[in-house]
Design a protein around this motif. Structure first.
Motif, mmCIF file in Angstrom:
data_model
loop_
_atom_site.group_PDB
_atom_site.id
_atom_site.type_symbol
_atom_site.label_atom_id
_atom_site.label_comp_id
_atom_site.label_asym_id
_atom_site.label_seq_id
_atom_site.Cartn_x
_atom_site.Cartn_y
_atom_site.Cartn_z
ATOM 1 N N GLU A 1 27.549 107.144 -4.857
ATOM 2 C CA GLU A 1 26.937 108.377 -5.362
ATOM 3 C C GLU A 1 25.514 108.521 -4.863
ATOM 4 N N ALA A 2 24.809 107.390 -4.729
ATOM 5 C CA ALA A 2 23.407 107.429 -4.335
ATOM 6 C C ALA A 2 23.212 107.661 -2.847
ATOM 7 N N GLN A 3 24.124 107.127 -2.007
ATOM 8 C CA GLN A 3 23.890 107.139 -0.570
ATOM 9 C C GLN A 3 24.885 107.957 0.248
ATOM 10 N N SER A 4 26.080 108.177 -0.247
ATOM 11 C CA SER A 4 27.103 108.838 0.557
ATOM 12 C C SER A 4 26.968 110.350 0.532
ATOM 13 N N ARG B 1 51.572 108.330 4.618
ATOM 14 C CA ARG B 1 51.342 107.323 3.577
ATOM 15 C C ARG B 1 49.920 107.377 3.020
ATOM 16 N N LEU B 2 49.247 108.478 3.308
ATOM 17 C CA LEU B 2 47.860 108.630 2.862
ATOM 18 C C LEU B 2 47.787 109.314 1.506
ATOM 19 N N ASP B 3 46.978 108.769 0.639
ATOM 20 C CA ASP B 3 46.623 109.422 -0.615
ATOM 21 C C ASP B 3 45.143 109.769 -0.623
ATOM 22 N N ARG B 4 44.334 108.743 -0.362
ATOM 23 C CA ARG B 4 42.884 108.908 -0.438
ATOM 24 C C ARG B 4 42.230 107.962 0.555
ATOM 25 N N LEU B 5 41.222 108.458 1.245
ATOM 26 C CA LEU B 5 40.463 107.649 2.182
ATOM 27 C C LEU B 5 39.019 107.613 1.696
ATOM 28 N N ASP B 6 38.544 106.413 1.359
ATOM 29 C CA ASP B 6 37.172 106.239 0.876
ATOM 30 C C ASP B 6 36.262 105.854 2.028
ATOM 31 N N PHE B 7 35.083 106.456 2.072
ATOM 32 C CA PHE B 7 34.157 106.239 3.174
ATOM 33 C C PHE B 7 32.981 105.366 2.750
ATOM 34 N N HIS B 8 32.576 104.496 3.657
ATOM 35 C CA HIS B 8 31.396 103.662 3.427
ATOM 36 C C HIS B 8 30.153 104.547 3.505
ATOM 37 N N PRO B 9 29.133 104.276 2.697
ATOM 38 C CA PRO B 9 27.939 105.134 2.734
ATOM 39 C C PRO B 9 27.158 105.042 4.039
ATOM 40 N N LYS B 10 27.444 104.013 4.851
ATOM 41 C CA LYS B 10 26.745 103.884 6.134
ATOM 42 C C LYS B 10 27.688 104.180 7.301
ATOM 43 N N VAL B 11 28.664 103.326 7.544
ATOM 44 C CA VAL B 11 29.553 103.512 8.686
ATOM 45 C C VAL B 11 30.999 103.234 8.281
ATOM 46 N N THR B 12 31.875 104.150 8.621
ATOM 47 C CA THR B 12 33.319 103.959 8.468
ATOM 48 C C THR B 12 33.948 104.081 9.844
ATOM 49 N N TYR B 13 34.755 103.080 10.216
ATOM 50 C CA TYR B 13 35.457 103.101 11.495
ATOM 51 C C TYR B 13 36.935 103.389 11.274
ATOM 52 N N TYR C 1 45.010 120.621 4.022
ATOM 53 C CA TYR C 1 45.555 119.850 2.906
ATOM 54 C C TYR C 1 44.670 118.657 2.548
ATOM 55 N N LEU C 2 43.436 118.677 3.050
ATOM 56 C CA LEU C 2 42.477 117.632 2.718
ATOM 57 C C LEU C 2 41.395 118.197 1.813
ATOM 58 N N ARG C 3 41.055 117.444 0.783
ATOM 59 C CA ARG C 3 39.992 117.867 -0.131
ATOM 60 C C ARG C 3 38.880 116.828 -0.104
ATOM 61 N N PRO C 4 37.687 117.218 0.331
ATOM 62 C CA PRO C 4 36.577 116.254 0.384
ATOM 63 C C PRO C 4 35.950 116.025 -0.984
ATOM 64 N N SER C 5 35.525 114.806 -1.227
ATOM 65 C CA SER C 5 34.714 114.469 -2.395
ATOM 66 C C SER C 5 33.330 114.112 -1.877
ATOM 67 N N ARG C 6 32.370 114.948 -2.158
ATOM 68 C CA ARG C 6 31.031 114.787 -1.608
ATOM 69 C C ARG C 6 30.137 114.010 -2.571
ATOM 70 N N HIS D 1 19.127 111.883 8.330
ATOM 71 C CA HIS D 1 19.556 112.561 7.106
ATOM 72 C C HIS D 1 20.807 113.390 7.385
ATOM 73 N N GLY D 2 21.717 112.798 8.191
ATOM 74 C CA GLY D 2 22.856 113.583 8.631
ATOM 75 C C GLY D 2 24.183 112.880 8.443
ATOM 76 N N LEU D 3 25.235 113.684 8.503
ATOM 77 C CA LEU D 3 26.611 113.200 8.504
ATOM 78 C C LEU D 3 27.138 113.400 9.921
ATOM 79 N N TYR D 4 27.459 112.305 10.588
ATOM 80 C CA TYR D 4 27.855 112.347 11.987
ATOM 81 C C TYR D 4 29.278 111.803 12.139
ATOM 82 N N ILE D 5 30.154 112.642 12.679
ATOM 83 C CA ILE D 5 31.553 112.288 12.874
ATOM 84 C C ILE D 5 31.799 112.186 14.373
#
Length: 250
Positions: A5-8, A35-47, A92-97, A162-166
């Protein structure tokens, strides 16, 4: 408040499975999706890693488009379309910010970066009274650089923090030395409160220590470590046993 919540900026992405019309057609028949339900992202880097055909780019594209990015890449302000080839998965994807909102953002896609470079040149020609867009990429047309130089120009000049980079396969035109330099640049931008989601085949880029790695396989998505990825294992085996590997291959 939790770390996420603090960093992502982006905490997770949920697949609305009940709304998917069928899991028997592309892209929903890909194991990484079916087979996907939910994908959780690391607040720094997700590979997101895996063999060709496992759906890395398809999944990353859907995440980016679900957040409002152009399927062919760029910032949220880019709306050009060279060819509408993106899948319907994003619908069909819903982001949780997270609690914070990014001040910058970019979807880097190696396979369509040429189209992005062309669009920048076109916009700068058509808007001669506005500050050139290319200035934020280093001031030189991306078409006047080598492929690798133009990639690196975006990472070094356009990404401001201060950005989100994909990033989808950003190593495609980078030498091993440049890949290490990019890893250093990622660390610098994380120090400026940035978050990265990266699809890659490069064990060098996968090496950022404070991260999460998802490997896409025929069985779905599994969290793993760098040392357990096929990319790392094969590269290590080749480097340490080159002569034996070459005898087997040749």
């Amino acid at each position: 408040m939790s770390l996420y919540e603090a960093q992502s900026y982006l905490r997770s992405m949920i697949l609305l499975r009940d709304e998917v019309p069928t899991f028997r057609q592309y892209p929903f028949d890909l194991p990484a999706v079916s087979r996907l339900d939910r994908l959780d992202f690391h607040p720094k880097v997700t590979y997101i890693v895996g063999e060709n055909g496992m759906g890395k780019s398809t999944l990353l594209e859907a995440v980016a488009v679900a957040l409002g990015f152009n399927p062919e890449g760029g910032t949220l302000n880019f709306t050009f379309s060279t060819a509408a080839t993106h899948s319907e998965l994003y619908k069909y994807l819903r982001p949780s910010r997270g609690a914070a909102r990014p001040k910058d953002g970019f979807f880097f896609r190696a396979e369509s970066y040429y189209n992005l470079a062309t669009e920048i040149d076109i916009l700068d020609r058509e808007n001669s009274f506005a500050p050139p867009i290319i200035d934020s990429y280093g001031g030189k047309s991306l078409h006047e650089m080598s492929h690798g130089e133009s990639f690196f120009a975006a990472f070094m000049n356009r990404f401001s923090g201060h950005g989100l980079y994909i990033l989808d396969e950003p190593e495609a035109a980078l030498s091993p030395f440049r890949q290490m330099a990019m890893l250093s640049r990622i660390h610098e931008l994380i120090g400026k409160r940035s978050q990265f989601i990266i699809s890659t085949h490069s064990p060098i880029l996968m090496a950022y220590p404070d991260s999460r790695i998802y490997q896409l396989t025929p069985d779905g998505i599994a969290e793993t470590t760098l040392e357990e990825t096929e990319h790392f294992i094969i590269m290590k085996e080749f480097v340490n046993n080159r002569e034996r590997m070459l005898r087997e291959l040749l």
